[in-house]
Design a protein around this motif. Structure first.
Motif: not given
Lengths: 300, 300, 300
Positions: A83-86, C254-260
C-alpha cells in the motif's frame, strides 16, 4: 494546525508549550493524576520506524490526558502488502482520529500524510528531517534549569548532517535567543553551518548537547577504531572542563556510552540533564497534544 | 516496595494477596466491572522476553483497576541500539510510571532495574530466577480449591533446575505449610533439593504441579525420543492413580500435551486446575498491583 | 451469540446493525465522543494474521465505546511454543473477556475458538472463510449512499475463490435483495457461482466491488505480466463507462493500484466509496460490539 517542523509554531505557541510543559512536569510528579481533558478523543501513533522512548513518551502523554490511544506498528501494517503511504494516510484519516503522531524513515513523509489528514499531525521524527517535540523538550529542560534560554552558549556536537534533532534544535534555540556553536566530524557537517572543532565549541559553553552517533543513517563509514570517536569528537570530562563552570550536558538518547559521551558524564548528578530530558519529554508532549487538540475543539 | 521474589513479602502481605485475589476472582466473573481505583496511575509493562499469557494477564489486571497501561516490547526497543539495561531503566523511571512489570531473560535483571526505579517493580519472570506472581496465583488456586494450603502434600515435577516457577513456588508453598516433594530428570535437578522419582513424588500427593519442559533454557539435551519424556518423567492418568483420591493437577502453561502431561489429564473436568490457574492469575495480579500502588499512594 | 458468519444474524439483527452503524458514523464525526457504554468490559483482539486496518478499526471501535481493549499479537504468542489453538482459547476464556475479536489464517478457527469461549466471538477474517463485519460495513456504505440495497445491481469481481470478503458479501447482499453478478479470472472462480467476464458483470451495475488480489492465498500463479491483470480482469475508467450512470466503486483495501483497479478510479471524488468504507468500518464494528455486549449484559 500541524506540528511538522519548528517553523510551524509561532513565538507565542512556543512560549505556551514551554510554560505548559513545565506545568505538566510538576503534575506528572504528583502521586495521582486525574486530568482527563482529552477523554473522548482518539490519538493514533503511526510508527514506521522502531522506537522505544519516543513511542512510550507519546503513549503515556496521551494517556495522562485521558485520550484513547491506538498504536499502529509498521511490522503489522499493510505497507508490507505494497500500500502507498498516501493510501495508508487516507485509511487512517477515515477512522477519524483527533491527532496523528507519526515517525517515518523518510524526510517529508509526515508532511505528505498531513496534507491528507483532517486532524493535527505531529512529526515524531522523519528521517534526517525534523523532530520538533525533541527540540521543544530540550528547550524546556534548558529553560527549567537556567531560568532562560536567551543568551546561553549552546554547543551542538556530533553527526549534524544526519540529525533531525540537531536540525530542529538549531531552529528553535536560535529563535529563543541562544548563541549556537556546532561541531562534529568533518564528513558529518552540513555545508551551511559554521562548524568548528569540538574543543572550540565547548569552550565557555553553558550547554553541551551531544548527538547520538547514527550509524544507521551514515553514508560513509568513519573508519574509527575503539575509543577513537570519543577521543576525537566525543564529550569527555577533560573536554568539558573548558566549558562554563556550571555547564550542563544533554543528549537525546539512547546514548552510546564511551562513543559520543563518556559514561561518567552521562551519569553526572549535577552536570547531566539527560534523564531530565526524558521526563520533560512526556510533559512537553502533553502540552503539544493539548494545544493541538484544544485548537481543534475550538474550531468545531 | 518491590515484588521481585517471594522473599519480598511478609506473611501478612501474602495472606492479604491471597484473600484479595479470591475477591477479585469473584469480581471478574461479574457481568460488568466498574472499579477504577488505579485511575490516573500509569503502569508500564516492559517485556524483554516474549509471552502471551503473562503479558495479557497483567494488561487485563491493570485495565480492570482503571490504570493507564503502556507496554514496551523488546522488539521495538533501544536495546537493539545497544542501550544498557540501566539506561533503559533510567529512561522508564523518568517517565514517572506508578508501577513497572518486567519480564527479562536474565536472572536478577528486575532487581537491577528496581534499584533504579522510584516506583514498585513486579518481577514477571527473570530467566531461571523467580516468578512470584505465578507462585501466588498457584497458592491462591490451591487454597480456593482445598480451603487451605497447610498440610497438603504437593509434588513439583519437571525441569526444577531451570524453572523460576518451581523456585518461587517452593518458597511460597513451604511458607504456607505445605509438604513439598520434588521430582524430575536427574540432569535437571538442582543439588540442594531432596528430589525423588516422579512415582515416589506423586504417591499420596494432594497436588501434582507439572512444570513446562523449558527446552529453550536447557543446557544439555535430554536425548529423549517421542513419548519418552512422558513415560519416564511426565504425568499420566496411570501415574496419578497413586496420588490422593481427590488429587488435582496443575501446570503454569503453556502445556506440551503428551510431553510433560497427558492431554486427557490436562482437560480433566475435576482433576485439572490448569484453566483455573489462568483465571486466578488475573485476579492475583490485580491484588498485587493494588497492594503496591496503594502502599505508594499512602506514602505520598 | 457469536458473529462468525453472516448466517449467524437474523434479518432484524442485520437491520439493527446497519441502522446503528449509520448512527455511529455520524457520532464519530462529532468533535468529542463521550459515550462509555462498554466501560468495565474487556475486549480482547486475538490476531493470528497481520492486519493494519482491521485491527485498528476494531481497537478504535472498542475504545470509542469505553471498553478496555487488549490486543494479542501472534508474534508474541505461545503458539510458537507449540500450544494448540484450543489451549490458547481456554487460556483467553479464563481471563474472562467480554468479547473476543479473532483473525486467523485457517478457515473455521474462529468457530473452534467460539465453541470454547463463554463470551461472544467476532470473526475478523478466517482464511478463505468469512469476514462478516466487512460485509456489514459494505452493505451499510451502499445503503447510506443509495438509501437502499434492495434491487441494486452489484458486481463482485476478482479472486472469488479465495476471498472471504466475497463470500460474506454474497450472502449478505443477496439477503438484502441485491442482484449480484460475479466475475474473475477463470482459475479463481468457485464452481457454484454463475460467474461471467468482468465486462458483462459491470454492464449496467450500480456498484462494482473489486476484490484485492490475494497473491498470498493463491495456489496457482496467474502468470500475468505487468498490467496484464488490470487489462484482463481489473476495473478501469473505460470499463466502468458501461456501468449505470451513477455507479460507484468499492474495494475492501488495501488496494493494489494498477492491478485490480486503476488508481484514478480509486481516488475518484464521486465514484469511489473506498475511503467511506473504512470510515463505516469503525462505525459498524461499534454497532456489532454493542449488540453482542448488550445482549450479554441482558443475559447476566
Amino acid at each position: 494546525m500541524h506540528l511538522l517542523s519548528i517553523d510551524d509554531l509561532s513565538d507565542g505557541q512556543i512560549a505556551a508549550i514551554l510554560d505548559e510543559g513545565e506545568r505538566w512536569f510538576a503534575y506528572n510528579r504528583q502521586p495521582r493524576r486525574n486530568d482527563h481533558r482529552l477523554d473522548g478523543l482518539t490519538i493514533v501513533n503511526a510508527f514506521f520506524e522502531n522506537s522505544t522512548r519516543t513511542l512510550l513518551s507519546f503513549e503515556i502523554a496521551a494517556n495522562r490526558l485521558g485520550a484513547q490511544v491506538v498504536t499502529m506498528q509498521v511490522e503489522h501494517s499493510s505497507i508490507k502488502k505494497g500500500e502507498t503511504l498516501d493510501d495508508t494516510a487516507r485509511t487512517l484519516n477515515a477512522m477519524r482520529p483527533d491527532a496523528l503522531v507519526i515517525r517515518h524513515g523518510t524526510r517529508g513523509a509526515p508532511a505528505d500524510v498531513a496534507a491528507i489528514m483532517d486532524c493535527p499531525v505531529i512529526n515524531a521524527g522523519d528521517g534526517i528531517g525534523e523532530h520538533p517535540t525533541q527540540a521543544l523538550l530540550d528547550a524546556a529542560t534548558i529553560r527549567q534549569h537556567f531560568g532562560r534560554v536567551e543568551g546561553l552558549k549552546i554547543a551542538i556536537c556530533g553527526d549534524l548532517k544526519h540529525s533531525r534533532v540537531a536540525r530542529s534544535n538549531a531552529k528553535l534555540l536560535e529563535r529563543l535567543g541562544a548563541k549556537l556553536r556546532f561541531a562534529g566530524p568533518p564528513s558529518l557537517l552540513p555545508d551551511h553551518l559554521g562548524a568548528t572543532g569540538i574543543d572550540e565549541a565547548v569552550d565557555g559553553a553553558d550547554v553541551v548537547m551531544m548527538l547520538r552517533v547514527q550509524r544507521e543513517r551514515m553514508e560513509e563509514d568513519l573508519g574509527d577504531g575503539p575509543g577513537e570517536f570519543l577521543t576525537r569528537y566525543g564529550l569527555t570530562e577533560g573536554r568539558l572542563a573548558a566549558a562554563a563552570p556550571d555547564a550542563v550536558v544533554m543528549h537525546p538518547g539512547p546514548i552510546n556510552r564511551g562513543v559520543e559521551i563518556e559514561g561518567s558524564l552521562a551519569d553526572h548528578p549535577t552536570r547531566s540533564l539527560i534523564v531530565r530530558q526524558v521526563e520533560m519529554g512526556v510533559a512537553v508532549r502533553m502540552a503539544c497534544l493539548d494545544l493541538l487538540a484544544a485548537e481543534r475543539l475550538r474550531q468545531a
